[in-house]
Design an enzyme around this catalytic site. Structure first.
Site, PDB file in Angstrom:
ATOM      1  N   ARG A 178       0.825  -1.207   0.000  1.00 12.02           N
ATOM      2  CA  ARG A 178       0.000   0.000   0.000  1.00 12.02           C
ATOM      3  C   ARG A 178       0.860   1.257   0.000  1.00 12.02           C
ATOM      4  O   ARG A 178       0.490   2.282  -0.563  1.00 12.02           O
ATOM      5  CB  ARG A 178      -0.908  -0.023   1.246  1.00 12.02           C
ATOM      6  CG  ARG A 178      -2.094   0.905   1.158  1.00 12.02           C
ATOM      7  CD  ARG A 178      -3.190   0.486   2.109  1.00 12.02           C
ATOM      8  NE  ARG A 178      -2.828   0.738   3.501  1.00 12.02           N
ATOM      9  CZ  ARG A 178      -3.597   0.392   4.531  1.00 12.02           C
ATOM     10  NH1 ARG A 178      -4.735  -0.243   4.328  1.00 12.02           N
ATOM     11  NH2 ARG A 178      -3.225   0.672   5.766  1.00 12.02           N
ATOM     12  N   PRO A 194      10.650  -3.527   7.718  1.00 13.22           N
ATOM     13  CA  PRO A 194       9.511  -4.340   8.134  1.00 13.22           C
ATOM     14  C   PRO A 194       9.565  -4.647   9.627  1.00 13.22           C
ATOM     15  O   PRO A 194      10.601  -4.490  10.281  1.00 13.22           O
ATOM     16  CB  PRO A 194       9.683  -5.617   7.315  1.00 13.22           C
ATOM     17  CG  PRO A 194      11.159  -5.736   7.115  1.00 13.22           C
ATOM     18  CD  PRO A 194      11.673  -4.315   7.012  1.00 13.22           C
ATOM     19  N   ALA A 195       8.450  -5.105  10.169  1.00  8.67           N
ATOM     20  CA  ALA A 195       8.393  -5.478  11.581  1.00  8.67           C
ATOM     21  C   ALA A 195       9.318  -6.652  11.856  1.00  8.67           C
ATOM     22  O   ALA A 195       9.503  -7.536  11.017  1.00  8.67           O
ATOM     23  CB  ALA A 195       6.956  -5.841  11.969  1.00  8.67           C
ATOM     24  N   GLY A 247       1.400   1.737  12.578  1.00  8.43           N
ATOM     25  CA  GLY A 247       1.688   1.118  13.865  1.00  8.43           C
ATOM     26  C   GLY A 247       0.949   1.817  14.984  1.00  8.43           C
ATOM     27  O   GLY A 247      -0.099   2.433  14.763  1.00  8.43           O
ATOM     28  N   SER A 248       1.491   1.748  16.161  1.00  8.28           N
ATOM     29  CA  SER A 248       0.807   2.278  17.338  1.00  8.28           C
ATOM     30  C   SER A 248       0.823   3.805  17.340  1.00  8.28           C
ATOM     31  O   SER A 248       1.729   4.445  16.794  1.00  8.28           O
ATOM     32  CB  SER A 248       1.463   1.758  18.614  1.00  8.28           C
ATOM     33  OG  SER A 248       2.715   2.379  18.821  1.00  8.28           O
ATOM     34  N   ARG A 297     -11.049 -11.488  12.385  1.00 11.49           N
ATOM     35  CA  ARG A 297     -10.053 -11.583  11.319  1.00 11.49           C
ATOM     36  C   ARG A 297      -8.661 -11.343  11.907  1.00 11.49           C
ATOM     37  O   ARG A 297      -8.457 -10.427  12.694  1.00 11.49           O
ATOM     38  CB  ARG A 297     -10.358 -10.550  10.229  1.00 11.49           C
ATOM     39  CG  ARG A 297      -9.462 -10.609   9.024  1.00 11.49           C
ATOM     40  CD  ARG A 297     -10.047  -9.806   7.888  1.00 11.49           C
ATOM     41  NE  ARG A 297     -10.293  -8.429   8.268  1.00 11.49           N
ATOM     42  CZ  ARG A 297      -9.689  -7.370   7.724  1.00 11.49           C
ATOM     43  NH1 ARG A 297      -8.790  -7.535   6.782  1.00 11.49           N
ATOM     44  NH2 ARG A 297      -9.978  -6.151   8.100  1.00 11.49           N
ATOM     45  N   CYS A 303      -6.048  -2.971  12.819  1.00  5.71           N
ATOM     46  CA  CYS A 303      -6.266  -1.622  13.343  1.00  5.71           C
ATOM     47  C   CYS A 303      -7.704  -1.156  13.160  1.00  5.71           C
ATOM     48  O   CYS A 303      -8.143  -0.232  13.857  1.00  5.71           O
ATOM     49  CB  CYS A 303      -5.306  -0.631  12.689  1.00  5.71           C
ATOM     50  SG  CYS A 303      -5.388  -0.626  10.889  1.00  5.71           S
ATOM     51  N   GLU A 401      -7.386   0.054  22.617  1.00  7.21           N
ATOM     52  CA  GLU A 401      -7.484  -0.941  21.554  1.00  7.21           C
ATOM     53  C   GLU A 401      -6.930  -2.271  22.053  1.00  7.21           C
ATOM     54  O   GLU A 401      -5.754  -2.366  22.399  1.00  7.21           O
ATOM     55  CB  GLU A 401      -6.687  -0.448  20.342  1.00  7.21           C
ATOM     56  CG  GLU A 401      -6.794  -1.295  19.114  1.00  7.21           C
ATOM     57  CD  GLU A 401      -6.009  -0.710  17.956  1.00  7.21           C
ATOM     58  OE1 GLU A 401      -6.426  -0.896  16.814  1.00  7.21           O
ATOM     59  OE2 GLU A 401      -4.967  -0.050  18.206  1.00  7.21           O
ATOM     60  N   SER A 461     -11.989  -1.948   3.519  1.00  7.54           N
ATOM     61  CA  SER A 461     -10.747  -1.524   2.873  1.00  7.54           C
ATOM     62  C   SER A 461     -10.665  -2.047   1.443  1.00  7.54           C
ATOM     63  O   SER A 461     -10.990  -3.200   1.167  1.00  7.54           O
ATOM     64  CB  SER A 461      -9.550  -2.029   3.679  1.00  7.54           C
ATOM     65  OG  SER A 461      -8.348  -1.574   3.108  1.00  7.54           O
TER      66      SER A 461
END
Length: 500
Positions: A178, A194-195, A247-248, A297, A303, A401, A461
């Protein structure tokens, strides 16, 4: 042909997929960390080691930034036409499509999500490469009518330069494509971080990008489990013109502060606290179906998952009865096995957080009607699908969250009451409501303080639609033609003293 039987039997993916990489990618070369350090990738379903990747330092990341800068400034990339960029993106799209099964298997092994969900993410993530491959040729400028006869006013859209992309573990492919699709379409070069939990999917994507023919330095990837100093480099380096982070909210705020000195372009897609409202007029079957898909899911680790369920009084009991039946039938287990619908949580930190939030609700007299406990018989990171009613407003499940398979339910009486409750949050990413009253549909959709609204729908989305939030849920939009805007500058050219 890839064999899923072998996948289940031999968990070390290095021996079953040509796309699994053990090196990072900088300036067109697969490289180790400067210090030769590595870290292991763990399968959250069973604790096995899936593979290992370089544990890169700030110096490695700096080399990646310099490679991207050189590629942007040289004719390797900045002089590519929109058609040429489009062609490369389309080749990348085709290669991803051809290798969808292997990418899905890698994703399941390192993230734990069920294989069917992983396949869905590959299709969804690849849709952004397809979309931006087409959008690359539609980044239009403008001719503005002048107020004087001897001038022409021209507006161009030019790429920012080097863009740093920092992506999360919950959607290890889609959160990259994206961003990368839009940045590359606009003419930027990129450095991907990346994570640490899910770098193998990212490396597989970059391997296919290499095969597609992107020039050296245009796409770079840095793997590390020491993210903060590399994030700080991206924020402070004058050679990085833009940062895109998913992310957060807490980390997003830190990046925002640290990049302010350079007045750097920053796009943030941060945490949510999505309300899910069911009005008396709702179709309950559709609402329950949507609730299950929206909440469970990826084990609730999205998020835009529904976080607070508000049920109007007349439908409260009926909705819960139907939801309980559906949730009880969900299959939990190792995502590589057939029929599994919910996998493990990603790591022990996330598992402990979900457990603590449920215990907090229990201590505050919420009613746990289903689940509410670990599934130790399956493994260390599995948590039972949970339904909790009468959640008080001071419970963490209400205010924060949860990012787990927990449905938190509150009852309401009036529309005005629920709108106030839904908007009583500093997060505003997504919101959902179900109603068959057309006047209420338009009214509530406008009143919800979120960036995205699902009306009688929970899977909202799409590559064609803008993704992003308001309040503390972020800045900017991804996907859609608006996604390009995060990677371009607008240049105005005034041509004066013209003679006609």
């Amino acid at each position: 042909m890839f064999c899923f039987k072998n996948f289940r039997q031999r968990l070390n993916l290095r021996y079953i997929s040509s796309l699994v990489q053990s090196k990072a990618y900088i300036n067109g070369k697969w490289v180790k960390a400067e210090n030769n350090e590595v870290f292991e990738i763990i399968n959250p379903a069973n604790g096995s080691v899936v593979g290992s990747v370089p544990n890169m330092s700030v110096n490695d990341a700096s080399q990646a930034v310099q490679a991207a800068k050189k590629a942007f400034e040289s004719s390797q990339w900045s002089m590519f036409t929109a058609k040429e960029r489009s062609s490369l993106l389309k080749k990348w799209y085709c290669l991803i499509e051809e290798n969808a099964d292997e990418i899905s298997s890698i994703m399941t092994a390192e993230s734990g999500k069920p294989l069917n969900e992983a396949r869905g993410e590959v299709a969804y993530g690849n849709a952004f490469i397809e979309w931006f491959g087409e959008e690359a040729r539609r980044i239009y400028g403008e001719i503005i009518p002048s107020s004087t006869k001897d001038r022409e006013l021209i507006v161009l859209k030019e790429p920012l330069g080097v863009a740093a992309l920092i992506t999360p573990w919950n959607f290890p492919m889609a959160m990259i494509t994206r961003k990368a699709g839009a940045a590359l379409a606009a003419g930027c070069t990129i450095v991907i971080k990346p994570a640490e939990d899910t770098p193998l999917t990212a490396l597989a994507l970059v391997k296919l990008a290499e095969q597609a023919g992107f020039p050296a330095g245009v796409i770079n990837i840095v793997t590390t489990n020491k993210a903060p100093p590399i994030g700080d480099l991206f924020c402070k380096s004058p050679d990085v013109e833009g940062i895109s982070f998913t992310g957060s909210t807490e980390v997003g705020k830190l990046l925002f502060r640290n990049s302010s000195d350079g007045i750097k372009r920053i796009s943030l897609e941060l945490g949510g606290n999505a309300p899910f409202i069911v009005f008396n007029s709702a179709n309950l079957d559709k609402a329950v179906d949507a609730a299950v898909s929206c909440k469970f899911r990826n084990c609730g680790q999205t998020c835009i998952s529904a976080n607070r369920f508000f049920l109007q009084q007349e439908v409260h009991d009926g909705f819960i009865d139907l939801l309980k039946q559906r949730v009880e039938s969900l299959k939990v287990g190792d995502g590589s096995k057939p029929g599994i619908q919910i996998g493990p949580l990603i790591n022990s930190m996330q598992f402990n957080k979900v457990s603590a939030y449920v215990e907090d609700a229990r201590l505050k007299n919420a009613n746990i009607i289903l689940g509410g406990k670990p599934l130790k018989n399956l493994g260390n990171l599995f948590y039972s699908p949970t339904i909790i009613t009468d959640v008080p407003t001071n419970a963490k499940l209400y205010t924060e969250e949860v990012f787990g398979p927990v449905v938190s339910i509150m009852k309401f009486n009036t529309e005005e009451e629920v709108i106030h409750a839904a908007n009583n949050s500093r997060r505003g990413l997504a919101g959902y409501f179900f109603s068959e009253n057309i006047q209420q549909v338009f009214r509530v959709a406008k009143l919800l303080e979120v960036g995205m609204v699902g009306v009688n729908e929970a899977l909202i989305s799409a590559a064609e639609a803008p993704f992003g939030g308001v309040k503390e849920s972020g800045i900017g939009r991804e996907g859609c033609h608006h996604g390009i805007d995060e990677y371009v500058e607008i240049k105005y050219i005034c041509m004066g003293n013209l003679r006609y």
